[in-house]
Motif scaffolding. Structure first.
Motif, PDB file in Angstrom:
ATOM      1  N   TYR A 120       0.777  -1.105   0.121  1.00  0.00           N
ATOM      2  CA  TYR A 120       0.131   0.088  -0.082  1.00  0.00           C
ATOM      3  C   TYR A 120       1.082   1.390   0.045  1.00  0.00           C
ATOM      4  N   PHE A 121       0.618   2.115  -0.904  1.00  0.00           N
ATOM      5  CA  PHE A 121       1.276   3.646  -0.815  1.00  0.00           C
ATOM      6  C   PHE A 121       0.329   4.446  -0.832  1.00  0.00           C
ATOM      7  N   LEU A 122       0.375   5.461   0.219  1.00  0.00           N
ATOM      8  CA  LEU A 122      -0.257   6.522   0.367  1.00  0.00           C
ATOM      9  C   LEU A 122       0.261   7.776  -0.513  1.00  0.00           C
ATOM     10  N   ASP A 123      -0.528   8.322  -1.492  1.00  0.00           N
ATOM     11  CA  ASP A 123      -0.240   9.529  -2.091  1.00  0.00           C
ATOM     12  C   ASP A 123      -0.757  10.632  -1.382  1.00  0.00           C
ATOM     13  N   TYR A 124       0.039  11.417  -0.230  1.00  0.00           N
ATOM     14  CA  TYR A 124      -0.708  12.305   0.647  1.00  0.00           C
ATOM     15  C   TYR A 124      -0.988  13.438  -0.258  1.00  0.00           C
ATOM     16  N   LYS A 125      -0.259  13.985  -1.118  1.00  0.00           N
ATOM     17  CA  LYS A 125      -0.435  15.089  -1.865  1.00  0.00           C
ATOM     18  C   LYS A 125      -1.655  14.970  -2.770  1.00  0.00           C
ATOM     19  N   GLY A 126      -1.874  13.878  -3.250  1.00  0.00           N
ATOM     20  CA  GLY A 126      -2.910  13.600  -4.268  1.00  0.00           C
ATOM     21  C   GLY A 126      -4.197  13.129  -3.665  1.00  0.00           C
ATOM     22  N   GLY A 127      -4.247  12.630  -2.364  1.00  0.00           N
ATOM     23  CA  GLY A 127      -5.372  12.207  -1.621  1.00  0.00           C
ATOM     24  C   GLY A 127      -5.630  10.742  -2.193  1.00  0.00           C
ATOM     25  N   ARG A 128      -4.726  10.048  -2.647  1.00  0.00           N
ATOM     26  CA  ARG A 128      -4.988   8.532  -3.226  1.00  0.00           C
ATOM     27  C   ARG A 128      -4.299   7.342  -2.481  1.00  0.00           C
ATOM     28  N   LEU A 129      -5.020   6.400  -2.101  1.00  0.00           N
ATOM     29  CA  LEU A 129      -4.232   5.156  -1.789  1.00  0.00           C
ATOM     30  C   LEU A 129      -4.108   4.254  -2.988  1.00  0.00           C
ATOM     31  N   LEU A 130      -2.976   3.613  -3.206  1.00  0.00           N
ATOM     32  CA  LEU A 130      -2.568   2.731  -4.056  1.00  0.00           C
ATOM     33  C   LEU A 130      -2.026   1.615  -3.657  1.00  0.00           C
ATOM     34  N   ALA A 131      -2.574   0.309  -4.205  1.00  0.00           N
ATOM     35  CA  ALA A 131      -2.129  -0.776  -3.753  1.00  0.00           C
ATOM     36  C   ALA A 131      -1.978  -1.842  -4.757  1.00  0.00           C
TER      37      ALA A 131
ATOM     38  N   PRO B 166      -0.107  -4.427 -11.775  1.00  0.00           N
ATOM     39  CA  PRO B 166      -0.743  -2.944 -12.111  1.00  0.00           C
ATOM     40  C   PRO B 166      -1.273  -2.474 -10.512  1.00  0.00           C
ATOM     41  N   PHE B 167      -1.257  -1.329 -10.174  1.00  0.00           N
ATOM     42  CA  PHE B 167      -1.718  -0.619  -9.059  1.00  0.00           C
ATOM     43  C   PHE B 167      -3.291  -0.397  -9.241  1.00  0.00           C
ATOM     44  N   SER B 168      -3.823  -0.647  -8.055  1.00  0.00           N
ATOM     45  CA  SER B 168      -5.425  -0.316  -7.881  1.00  0.00           C
ATOM     46  C   SER B 168      -5.197   0.991  -7.188  1.00  0.00           C
ATOM     47  N   GLU B 169      -6.160   1.949  -7.256  1.00  0.00           N
ATOM     48  CA  GLU B 169      -6.246   3.220  -6.540  1.00  0.00           C
ATOM     49  C   GLU B 169      -7.461   3.665  -6.024  1.00  0.00           C
ATOM     50  N   ARG B 170      -7.706   4.209  -4.978  1.00  0.00           N
ATOM     51  CA  ARG B 170      -9.001   4.757  -4.390  1.00  0.00           C
ATOM     52  C   ARG B 170      -8.547   6.377  -4.197  1.00  0.00           C
ATOM     53  N   ASP B 171      -9.900   7.152  -4.648  1.00  0.00           N
ATOM     54  CA  ASP B 171      -9.469   8.579  -4.281  1.00  0.00           C
ATOM     55  C   ASP B 171     -10.141   8.813  -2.720  1.00  0.00           C
ATOM     56  N   LEU B 172      -9.255   9.003  -1.786  1.00  0.00           N
ATOM     57  CA  LEU B 172      -9.545   9.011  -0.478  1.00  0.00           C
ATOM     58  C   LEU B 172     -10.362  10.439  -0.173  1.00  0.00           C
ATOM     59  N   VAL B 173     -10.104  11.626  -0.986  1.00  0.00           N
ATOM     60  CA  VAL B 173     -10.823  12.876  -0.882  1.00  0.00           C
ATOM     61  C   VAL B 173     -12.235  12.684  -1.287  1.00  0.00           C
ATOM     62  N   SER B 174     -12.593  11.815  -2.035  1.00  0.00           N
ATOM     63  CA  SER B 174     -13.954  11.569  -2.681  1.00  0.00           C
ATOM     64  C   SER B 174     -14.551  10.504  -1.700  1.00  0.00           C
ATOM     65  N   ASP B 175     -13.782   9.359  -1.246  1.00  0.00           N
ATOM     66  CA  ASP B 175     -14.463   8.606  -0.275  1.00  0.00           C
ATOM     67  C   ASP B 175     -14.981   9.117   0.894  1.00  0.00           C
ATOM     68  N   PHE B 176     -14.090  10.114   1.334  1.00  0.00           N
ATOM     69  CA  PHE B 176     -14.387  10.516   2.844  1.00  0.00           C
ATOM     70  C   PHE B 176     -14.909  11.952   2.840  1.00  0.00           C
ATOM     71  N   LYS B 177     -15.256  12.307   1.543  1.00  0.00           N
ATOM     72  CA  LYS B 177     -15.969  13.554   1.334  1.00  0.00           C
ATOM     73  C   LYS B 177     -15.298  14.857   2.085  1.00  0.00           C
ATOM     74  N   LEU B 178     -14.139  14.929   1.788  1.00  0.00           N
ATOM     75  CA  LEU B 178     -13.022  16.068   2.275  1.00  0.00           C
ATOM     76  C   LEU B 178     -13.051  17.344   1.437  1.00  0.00           C
ATOM     77  N   ASP B 179     -13.164  18.376   1.896  1.00  0.00           N
ATOM     78  CA  ASP B 179     -13.006  19.688   1.441  1.00  0.00           C
ATOM     79  C   ASP B 179     -11.735  20.096   1.643  1.00  0.00           C
ATOM     80  N   LEU B 180     -10.872  20.248   0.775  1.00  0.00           N
ATOM     81  CA  LEU B 180      -9.449  20.496   0.484  1.00  0.00           C
ATOM     82  C   LEU B 180      -9.224  21.949   0.705  1.00  0.00           C
TER      83      LEU B 180
END
Length: 75
Positions: free
Chosen positions: A24-35, A52-66
């Motif tokens: 698992y890799f956390l792209d802190y600046k991009g708000g993505r979790l890659l696995a 290949p990596f799968s990714e989740r958009d943590l900003v969207s998943d957790f409804k964060l307001d950047l």
């Protein structure tokens, strides 16, 4: 970066559980979790270890307001 089991099947040959880990890799600046799940695959011309990596958009998943911050109520 972190690792963790995604599947722990029982292996009859080894007579015990054999965990299958993911990377698992956390792209802190991009708000993505890659696995990815490393697997060893060999063909006539090459060997592959990382799939290949799968990714989740943590900003969207957790409804964060950047713009406003984490979206937490400060009161």
């Amino acid at each position: 970066m972190a690792t963790g089991p995604v599947l722990v099947p029982y292996d009859e040959t080894a007579k015990g559980p054999v965990p299958l880990d993911a990377l698992y890799f956390l792209d802190y600046k991009g708000g993505r979790l890659l696995a990815t799940v490393p697997t060893y695959q060999q063909t006539d011309s090459s060997t592959h270890l990382i799939e290949p990596f799968s990714e989740r958009d943590l900003v969207s998943d957790f409804k964060l307001d950047l713009v406003q911050g984490l979206g937490l109520d400060s009161s």
